[in-house]
Design an enzyme around this catalytic site. Structure first.
Site, short mmCIF file in Angstrom:
data_model
loop_
_atom_site.label_atom_id
_atom_site.label_comp_id
_atom_site.label_asym_id
_atom_site.label_seq_id
_atom_site.Cartn_x
_atom_site.Cartn_y
_atom_site.Cartn_z
N ARG A 134 42.64 48.70 -10.96
CA ARG A 134 41.54 49.16 -11.39
C ARG A 134 42.01 50.21 -12.76
O ARG A 134 43.14 50.85 -12.47
CB ARG A 134 40.93 49.91 -10.52
CG ARG A 134 39.65 50.60 -10.42
CD ARG A 134 39.18 51.78 -9.79
NE ARG A 134 38.81 51.29 -8.40
CZ ARG A 134 38.71 52.05 -7.46
NH1 ARG A 134 39.04 53.26 -7.30
NH2 ARG A 134 38.41 51.51 -6.24
N ALA B 147 30.12 44.86 -0.27
CA ALA B 147 29.12 44.21 -1.19
C ALA B 147 29.73 43.49 -2.30
O ALA B 147 30.82 44.18 -2.97
CB ALA B 147 27.94 45.06 -1.64
N ARG C 245 0.96 -1.32 -0.02
CA ARG C 245 -0.02 0.12 -0.09
C ARG C 245 0.85 1.16 0.06
O ARG C 245 0.42 2.49 -0.33
CB ARG C 245 -0.88 -0.09 1.28
CG ARG C 245 -2.21 -0.91 1.07
CD ARG C 245 -3.22 -0.83 2.27
NE ARG C 245 -2.47 -2.16 3.31
CZ ARG C 245 -2.87 -1.90 4.36
NH1 ARG C 245 -3.90 -1.21 4.75
NH2 ARG C 245 -2.12 -2.67 5.42
#
Ligand code: UD1
Ligand code: CA
Length: 456
Positions: free
Chosen positions: A439, A379, A15
């Site tokens: 950069r 961040a 079942r």
């Protein structure tokens, strides 16, 4: 004299409509049979004899415990026949406790009560329960002195017997010698053509023994699982009792029906747990810890006064005191936060030691990293720890400031007190206390004019 536990676990569980054998279906993320084995271990029994049949190989592979042995029952000819398969594993002097692989939640105390009823004069004792709806169960037939006479299965019962509300849970404790002799006398002349274990009760009574009985404190302890609906309803009942235990220990649950514990949780004083939290494995929460809504915590230790904001996922991590994590944080295995650290939204950490008071507040990945104290990670910072083949370490000294949108290409060390300019890709070690940036120079093309759409 030893205590032997026999667990009947050979049934197919048609079942369930599942490829997974019934006794391996999960309750609170643990196989039904494993729950029973764990309870047996708590009784300090000398051997756990698992009678297996359907899916035997996978059942063997997926359960663990001390002193486990397996007996094969090739054909399921009835509960009596199943116990016969375990005959070689117990002696006449042993006490045999019979449990079921699909009845997972019997309490240790209930089984101890049952075992305490067995002695020389009482070689067999039964666990029974009174049910408002007794349909499907074997009924306990008693005489006018309230002494047990026999168990009649539903399909063999008379109309009068069908009205009996005291039923057989199936769980019993029997002396090995008598069990063997009674089993050898079993027949299968009944409605189901099965060898009923329950027929040994009448045999005991015929030999002049009285059969003592005891009852569980909670009906849930003797509920069996036959289909997915019963599985989920037992899961909810079980979860509610686990939630109750936390509340008894002083935890505040915003909704006790919306908490899932799939392992072991310990809580200090004044813990608050919001709705829809899931705990897995071993979770330890210190005092005043707050777990926001929809968090998943697996194998995590959290020290006092720390707040985990909603929708955070923590695994294999250790979080110190007074930390703030999330919302939407992901702490992967090997993350260790020292006190007062802060991990903000959409931050993923892995194998990262974060020093006290350090902050990674937004949108970052920090992996294979050792970070000092008082660090501020801007961040969008990424530790590039993987070259496609190997993983490398990033070491960040105390009081470092990493500007937003920086990549630290490991292996790399950022000296204490260093500042990394925003937008840098750092491929070489950065000096302590200095500003390092990589950069390209910003330039402006004077008089540049925007392209104009050509007319056809
Ligand atoms: C059995 C009892 C019944 C009791 C009920 C409680 C008998 C004859 N009846 O009925 O009195 O009220 O349990 O739930 O014992 N199993 C095997 N091998 C077999 C047969 C069964 O391993 O050959 C296992 C099944 O997988 C199952 C358990 O034993 O886990 C019980 O068997 P099942 O046939 O479901 O017994 P019931 O008819 O429910
Ligand atoms: Ca049956």
């Amino acid at each position: 004299m030893a205590l032997k536990v026999v667990i009947l676990a050979a049934g197919k569980g048609t079942r369930m409509r599942s490829k997974l054998p019934k006794v391996l279906q999960p309750l609170a993320q643990k196989a039904l049979l494993q729950h029973v084995i764990d309870t047996a271990q708590q009784l300090h029994c000398d051997e756990v004899i698992n009678v297996i049949g359907h899916g035997a190989e996978s059942v063997k592979l997926h359960v663990t415990g001390d002193n486990l042995v397996f007996a094969m029952q090739e054909q399921q000819l009835g509960t009596g026949h199943a116990v016969v398969m375990a005959n070689d594993f117990y002696s006449d002097e042993d006490t045999v406790l019979i449990l079921y692989g699909d009845v997972p939640l019997t309490a240790k105390k209930t089984l101890e009560d049952l075992l305490s009823l067995v002695d020389e004069r009482h070689p067999i004792a039964l666990l029974t329960i009174i049910l408002e709806d007794s349909s499907g169960y074997g009924r306990i037939v008693r005489d006018q002195h309230h002494s047990v006479q026999s168990i009649v299965e539903q399909k063999d019962a008379t109309l009068d017997q069908l009205l009996i509300k005291e039923v057989n849970t199936g769980i019993m404790a029997v002396k090995g010698g008598q069990l063997k002799s009674w089993l050898s006398a079993l027949g299968n002349h009944n409605a189901q053509g099965e060898y009923y274990l329950t027929d040994i009760i009448a045999m005991a009574v015929n030999e002049g023994y009285s059969v003592p009985t005891t009852q569980p404190t909670n009906e849930m302890e003797v509920l069996g699982v036959n289909d997915k609906s019963q599985l989920q309803s037992l899961e909810r009942k079980y979860q509610r009792t686990l939630a109750n235990v936390l509340m008894e220990q002083g935890a505040t649950l915003i909704d006790a029906n919306r908490l899932d514990i799939r392992g072991i949780v310990t809580v200090g004083q004044d813990v608050l747990i919001d709705a829809n939290v899931i705990f897995e494995g071993r979770v330890v929460l210190g005092e005043n810890v707050e777990i926001g809504a929809h968090c998943v915590l697996k194998n995590v230790t959290i020290a006092d006064n720390t707040i985990i904001h909603p929708f955070s996922h923590l695994e294999g991590s250790v979080v110190g005191k007074d930390c703030v994590v999330g919302p939407y944080a992901r702490l992967r295995p090997g993350t260790e936060l020292a006190a007062h650290a802060k991990i903000g939204n959409f931050v993923e950490t892995k194998k990262a030691k974060i020093g006290s008071g350090s902050k990674i507040n937004h949108l970052s990945y920090v992996g294979d990293t050792i970070m000092g104290t008082g660090v501020n990670i801007g961040a969008g910072t990424i530790t590039c720890n993987y070259d496609g083949v190997n993983k490398y370490q990033t070491i960040i000294g105390d009081n470092v400031f990493i500007g937003s949108d920086s990549q630290l290409v490991a292996p790399v060390t950022i000296g204490a007190g260093a500042t990394i300019g925003a937008g840098s890709t750092i491929t070489k070690d950065a000096c302590a206390d200095e500003l390092t940036l990589s950069r390209s120079k910003q330039l402006t093309l004077k008089g540049w004019s925007k392209p104009v759409k050509q007319t056809k």
